[in-house]
Design a protein around this motif. Structure first.
Motif, PDB file in Angstrom:
ATOM      1  N   GLN A  16       0.811  -1.213   0.000  1.00 42.90           N
ATOM      2  CA  GLN A  16       0.000   0.000   0.000  1.00 42.90           C
ATOM      3  C   GLN A  16       0.850   1.270   0.000  1.00 42.90           C
ATOM      4  O   GLN A  16       0.506   2.256  -0.657  1.00 42.90           O
ATOM      5  CB  GLN A  16      -0.930   0.006   1.211  1.00 42.90           C
ATOM      6  CG  GLN A  16      -1.975   1.113   1.179  1.00 42.90           C
ATOM      7  CD  GLN A  16      -2.905   1.009  -0.017  1.00 42.90           C
ATOM      8  OE1 GLN A  16      -3.445  -0.072  -0.299  1.00 42.90           O
ATOM      9  NE2 GLN A  16      -3.079   2.105  -0.752  1.00 42.90           N
ATOM     10  N   THR A  17       1.970   1.261   0.715  1.00 43.18           N
ATOM     11  CA  THR A  17       2.833   2.448   0.754  1.00 43.18           C
ATOM     12  C   THR A  17       3.407   2.748  -0.630  1.00 43.18           C
ATOM     13  O   THR A  17       3.434   3.909  -1.066  1.00 43.18           O
ATOM     14  CB  THR A  17       3.980   2.244   1.759  1.00 43.18           C
ATOM     15  OG1 THR A  17       3.433   1.998   3.064  1.00 43.18           O
ATOM     16  CG2 THR A  17       4.878   3.474   1.809  1.00 43.18           C
ATOM     17  N   GLU A  18       3.847   1.719  -1.332  1.00 40.73           N
ATOM     18  CA  GLU A  18       4.378   1.909  -2.682  1.00 40.73           C
ATOM     19  C   GLU A  18       3.286   2.379  -3.636  1.00 40.73           C
ATOM     20  O   GLU A  18       3.518   3.250  -4.489  1.00 40.73           O
ATOM     21  CB  GLU A  18       4.996   0.594  -3.185  1.00 40.73           C
ATOM     22  CG  GLU A  18       6.250   0.185  -2.456  1.00 40.73           C
ATOM     23  CD  GLU A  18       6.742  -1.190  -2.881  1.00 40.73           C
ATOM     24  OE1 GLU A  18       7.956  -1.353  -3.027  1.00 40.73           O
ATOM     25  OE2 GLU A  18       5.896  -2.091  -3.081  1.00 40.73           O
ATOM     26  N   ILE A  19       2.100   1.816  -3.495  1.00 41.07           N
ATOM     27  CA  ILE A  19       0.980   2.216  -4.356  1.00 41.07           C
ATOM     28  C   ILE A  19       0.631   3.681  -4.131  1.00 41.07           C
ATOM     29  O   ILE A  19       0.440   4.447  -5.087  1.00 41.07           O
ATOM     30  CB  ILE A  19      -0.241   1.315  -4.101  1.00 41.07           C
ATOM     31  CG1 ILE A  19       0.012  -0.091  -4.659  1.00 41.07           C
ATOM     32  CG2 ILE A  19      -1.502   1.915  -4.719  1.00 41.07           C
ATOM     33  CD1 ILE A  19      -1.043  -1.104  -4.291  1.00 41.07           C
ATOM     34  N   ASP A  20       0.576   4.106  -2.858  1.00 42.69           N
ATOM     35  CA  ASP A  20       0.263   5.509  -2.553  1.00 42.69           C
ATOM     36  C   ASP A  20       1.293   6.444  -3.172  1.00 42.69           C
ATOM     37  O   ASP A  20       0.945   7.468  -3.773  1.00 42.69           O
ATOM     38  CB  ASP A  20       0.210   5.730  -1.038  1.00 42.69           C
ATOM     39  CG  ASP A  20      -0.988   5.060  -0.389  1.00 42.69           C
ATOM     40  OD1 ASP A  20      -1.918   4.673  -1.129  1.00 42.69           O
ATOM     41  OD2 ASP A  20      -0.988   4.930   0.846  1.00 42.69           O
ATOM     42  N   GLY A  21       2.557   6.113  -3.032  1.00 36.02           N
ATOM     43  CA  GLY A  21       3.618   6.939  -3.589  1.00 36.02           C
ATOM     44  C   GLY A  21       3.579   6.983  -5.109  1.00 36.02           C
ATOM     45  O   GLY A  21       3.746   8.049  -5.719  1.00 36.02           O
ATOM     46  N   ASP A  22       3.358   5.819  -5.733  1.00 33.95           N
ATOM     47  CA  ASP A  22       3.304   5.768  -7.197  1.00 33.95           C
ATOM     48  C   ASP A  22       2.105   6.542  -7.742  1.00 33.95           C
ATOM     49  O   ASP A  22       2.204   7.230  -8.765  1.00 33.95           O
ATOM     50  CB  ASP A  22       3.243   4.313  -7.670  1.00 33.95           C
ATOM     51  CG  ASP A  22       4.601   3.636  -7.601  1.00 33.95           C
ATOM     52  OD1 ASP A  22       5.581   4.318  -7.243  1.00 33.95           O
ATOM     53  OD2 ASP A  22       4.674   2.421  -7.886  1.00 33.95           O
ATOM     54  N   TYR A  23       0.961   6.427  -7.061  1.00 35.02           N
ATOM     55  CA  TYR A  23      -0.211   7.170  -7.507  1.00 35.02           C
ATOM     56  C   TYR A  23       0.037   8.678  -7.454  1.00 35.02           C
ATOM     57  O   TYR A  23      -0.313   9.418  -8.381  1.00 35.02           O
ATOM     58  CB  TYR A  23      -1.447   6.814  -6.673  1.00 35.02           C
ATOM     59  CG  TYR A  23      -2.501   6.080  -7.475  1.00 35.02           C
ATOM     60  CD1 TYR A  23      -3.369   6.782  -8.309  1.00 35.02           C
ATOM     61  CD2 TYR A  23      -2.632   4.705  -7.415  1.00 35.02           C
ATOM     62  CE1 TYR A  23      -4.334   6.124  -9.055  1.00 35.02           C
ATOM     63  CE2 TYR A  23      -3.595   4.024  -8.151  1.00 35.02           C
ATOM     64  CZ  TYR A  23      -4.444   4.740  -8.966  1.00 35.02           C
ATOM     65  OH  TYR A  23      -5.396   4.081  -9.718  1.00 35.02           O
ATOM     66  N   ARG A  24       0.636   9.136  -6.338  1.00 27.82           N
ATOM     67  CA  ARG A  24       0.942  10.567  -6.249  1.00 27.82           C
ATOM     68  C   ARG A  24       1.869  10.992  -7.377  1.00 27.82           C
ATOM     69  O   ARG A  24       1.648  12.022  -8.035  1.00 27.82           O
ATOM     70  CB  ARG A  24       1.581  10.896  -4.893  1.00 27.82           C
ATOM     71  CG  ARG A  24       0.605  10.960  -3.737  1.00 27.82           C
ATOM     72  CD  ARG A  24       1.248  11.592  -2.506  1.00 27.82           C
ATOM     73  NE  ARG A  24       2.388  10.810  -2.037  1.00 27.82           N
ATOM     74  CZ  ARG A  24       2.301   9.821  -1.140  1.00 27.82           C
ATOM     75  NH1 ARG A  24       1.116   9.500  -0.639  1.00 27.82           N
ATOM     76  NH2 ARG A  24       3.383   9.174  -0.765  1.00 27.82           N
ATOM     77  N   TYR A  25       2.925  10.242  -7.622  1.00 24.28           N
ATOM     78  CA  TYR A  25       3.904  10.599  -8.652  1.00 24.28           C
ATOM     79  C   TYR A  25       3.280  10.613 -10.047  1.00 24.28           C
ATOM     80  O   TYR A  25       3.420  11.584 -10.800  1.00 24.28           O
ATOM     81  CB  TYR A  25       5.078   9.610  -8.616  1.00 24.28           C
ATOM     82  CG  TYR A  25       6.027   9.767  -9.788  1.00 24.28           C
ATOM     83  CD1 TYR A  25       6.970  10.785  -9.809  1.00 24.28           C
ATOM     84  CD2 TYR A  25       5.952   8.901 -10.884  1.00 24.28           C
ATOM     85  CE1 TYR A  25       7.830  10.939 -10.883  1.00 24.28           C
ATOM     86  CE2 TYR A  25       6.811   9.047 -11.959  1.00 24.28           C
ATOM     87  CZ  TYR A  25       7.745  10.067 -11.958  1.00 24.28           C
ATOM     88  OH  TYR A  25       8.586  10.208 -13.030  1.00 24.28           O
ATOM     89  N   TRP A  26       2.573   9.537 -10.390  1.00 16.30           N
ATOM     90  CA  TRP A  26       2.062   9.423 -11.748  1.00 16.30           C
ATOM     91  C   TRP A  26       0.895  10.370 -12.005  1.00 16.30           C
ATOM     92  O   TRP A  26       0.739  10.883 -13.121  1.00 16.30           O
ATOM     93  CB  TRP A  26       1.663   7.978 -12.047  1.00 16.30           C
ATOM     94  CG  TRP A  26       2.850   7.115 -12.322  1.00 16.30           C
ATOM     95  CD1 TRP A  26       3.363   6.140 -11.526  1.00 16.30           C
ATOM     96  CD2 TRP A  26       3.700   7.189 -13.471  1.00 16.30           C
ATOM     97  NE1 TRP A  26       4.476   5.582 -12.102  1.00 16.30           N
ATOM     98  CE2 TRP A  26       4.697   6.204 -13.309  1.00 16.30           C
ATOM     99  CE3 TRP A  26       3.708   7.958 -14.624  1.00 16.30           C
ATOM    100  CZ2 TRP A  26       5.701   5.998 -14.245  1.00 16.30           C
ATOM    101  CZ3 TRP A  26       4.709   7.752 -15.569  1.00 16.30           C
ATOM    102  CH2 TRP A  26       5.675   6.792 -15.385  1.00 16.30           C
ATOM    103  N   ARG A  27       0.079  10.672 -11.011  1.00 17.65           N
ATOM    104  CA  ARG A  27      -1.024  11.602 -11.233  1.00 17.65           C
ATOM    105  C   ARG A  27      -0.480  13.006 -11.525  1.00 17.65           C
ATOM    106  O   ARG A  27      -0.981  13.694 -12.414  1.00 17.65           O
ATOM    107  CB  ARG A  27      -1.976  11.616 -10.039  1.00 17.65           C
ATOM    108  CG  ARG A  27      -2.658  10.282  -9.823  1.00 17.65           C
ATOM    109  CD  ARG A  27      -4.066  10.391  -9.314  1.00 17.65           C
ATOM    110  NE  ARG A  27      -4.176  10.912  -7.955  1.00 17.65           N
ATOM    111  CZ  ARG A  27      -5.342  10.970  -7.308  1.00 17.65           C
ATOM    112  NH1 ARG A  27      -6.458  10.554  -7.871  1.00 17.65           N
ATOM    113  NH2 ARG A  27      -5.395  11.447  -6.077  1.00 17.65           N
ATOM    114  N   ILE A  28       0.551  13.407 -10.792  1.00 16.69           N
ATOM    115  CA  ILE A  28       1.156  14.715 -11.072  1.00 16.69           C
ATOM    116  C   ILE A  28       1.805  14.717 -12.452  1.00 16.69           C
ATOM    117  O   ILE A  28       1.628  15.661 -13.233  1.00 16.69           O
ATOM    118  CB  ILE A  28       2.187  15.063  -9.981  1.00 16.69           C
ATOM    119  CG1 ILE A  28       1.488  15.313  -8.649  1.00 16.69           C
ATOM    120  CG2 ILE A  28       3.006  16.291 -10.394  1.00 16.69           C
ATOM    121  CD1 ILE A  28       2.434  15.455  -7.478  1.00 16.69           C
TER     122      ILE A  28
END
Length: 459
Positions: A16-28
């Motif tokens: 979940q931590t990796e998913i949260d970080g990846d979502y933030r990065y890719w959405r921006i």
């Protein structure tokens, strides 16, 4: 055309931590990429608008002939936008958007080397076709990367990209035309767009599942559609399911799309004819008149953000009230611009900014509402269908409005815009009380309510 096919889904193996970080990065990253990319689509779409007076002086083209070229682009764009929406729903938006931008740049260069009306018409019609490869890809990205509860704000932020492009292109194009000739007003924006196309290939990616991320509904813990997280096959609807089970049989998509027609009459007429209007009717100098379009776009930037945020915050995802408020304000702002005397530059610019705010608000919201009415795998098609009718309205703002100006002067111009604004208001006002779901139905009290949308089983 294999390079346009969607990327395959990847298994979800991250915590979940990796998913949260990846979502933030890719959405921006996705957002700033489509923002800048779509702004550059406006460089190759609107360069002609600000080259028109100089083409007229150099080649002897009438307003009717210039309006004809504008109408050709809008008709071509409108037809293509529906077809491109279907293609985009079944393509990789990374390559789909980038390819369209590069081709439009090449066509602008070819246009700049031309000198006869029929050649202009050929290249400008083709330009319109590939212009339509831009927004459907953006729409697909926004519907896959953002949940509906936050989509109004993010959709409006990304939609302001064409305000950025629309605000910069008059300054760039007029500068090039004044100093180097109208052909350079076509060449310079085209080169910028080709470069941006290759940047998009580098920066964009496909939907979250192709990066080994869960769907945005799963990410937000709001699963509203079936999802098989470990499947690697890209889930698509067939063309017939998209067209006949999601879009063309949805009467509310039709209502929004017809209102889009009139929104685009106003938006395009102001965008394409304001430069002429300010120089001829109000005797402004060229650079000052070009700043009128700049302020129109600045107002549109503010209006879109306010409409998107307001529809999320005040009306909880119901997009209609924001559209109604904007259409009413638009009528009063147009009347102000018509009746303010010449030599009141500040008031003219203020009114153009207000017109921008009131026309770009519903322009953005209508497309979003159409996309939210259907399964997200048909969102680009629904948005594209609305865009098709919208650009038929834009075509009306070209040759027909040009002939009206030739025949009746600027009075006829404002009559057309005021009638269009009133029709937007009349069409949307009965839908004010709708709440935030998907397909319309009627409850036992007769009040219009949103019922859950029909989602087809993924294959």
């Amino acid at each position: 055309m294999d390079f346009l096919k969607p990327a395959p889904y990847q298994p979800i193996v991250k915590n979940q931590t990796e998913i949260d970080g990846d979502y933030r990065y890719w959405r921006i990253r996705i957002c700033y990429s489509i923002f800048l990319g779509y702004a550059l689509f406006y460089f190759t779409r609107k360069s002609f608008t600000f080259a028109m007076p100089y083409m007229s002086a150099d080649l002897g083209l009438s307003k009717g002939e210039l309006g004809l070229l504008a109408s050709i682009l809008y008709i071509s764009y409108g037809i293509s936008k529906f077809i491109s929406g279907v293609m985009s729903d079944r393509s990789n938006p990374r390559y789909f958007m980038a390819t369209g931008l590069i081709i439009t740049g090449i066509l602008n260069i070819l246009f700049g080397f031309s000198s006869t009306l029929w050649v202009f018409a050929l290249f400008w019609g083709l330009n319109g076709w590939f212009q339509a490869w831009g927004w459907p890809a953006c729409c697909k990205q926004l519907n896959y990367w953002f949940d509906q509860s936050e989509r109004g704000l993010w959709y409006s932020i990304c939609s302001t990209s064409h305000n950025l492009g629309g605000a910069l292109i008059p300054l760039l194009a007029v500068f090039c035309a004044v100093n180097f000739g109208w052909r350079y007003a076509m060449f310079v924006p085209a080169v910028c767009s080709i470069i941006m196309g290759f940047i998009l290939i580098n920066r964009l990616r496909d939907v979250p599942r192709t990066l080994g991320l869960p769907t945005v509904e799963e990410f937000k813990n709001k699963i509203i559609e079936p999802s098989e997280s470990q499947e690697t096959k890209h889930s698509l609807l067939s063309v017939s399911e998209i067209l006949f089970k999601q879009v063309l049989n949805n009467k509310y998509v039709w209502i929004f799309s017809i209102s889009y027609f009139f929104v685009y009459v106003v938006r395009t007429a102001i965008n394409d004819w304001t430069f002429f209007y300010l120089t001829e009717a109000k005797n402004m100098e060229d650079m000052l008149a070009s700043s009128g379009v700049f302020w129109f776009e600045v107002g549109g930037f503010v209006g879109m953000i306010a409409a998107g945020w307001g529809s999320d915050y005040f009306w909880k995802g119901n997009r209609v009230p924001a559209m109604v408020v904007c259409s009413l304000g638009l009528i009063f702002a147009l009347l102000g611009l018509k009746y303010v005397p010449a030599d009141h530059v500040f008031l003219d610019m203020l009114l153009l900014a207000l017109i921008g705010a009131f026309v770009f608000g519903p322009q953005m919201i209508v497309g979003l509402a159409a996309a939210e009415f259907v399964d997200k795998r048909a969102a680009a098609t629904s948005n594209g269908f609305a865009g098709t009718l919208g650009y038929f309205g834009a075509a009306v703002a070209g040759y027909p409005v040009g002939k009206m100006i030739d025949a009746w002067g600027w009075h006829g111009f404002f009559i057309a815009l005021l009638i269009s604004s009133a029709l937007i208001l009349v069409m949307l006002l009965p839908l004010w009380s709708s709440t935030d779901k998907k397909d319309k139905t009627t409850d036992e009290k007769g009040k219009m309510e949103w019922a859950p949308k029909t989602t087809l089983k993924e294959t």
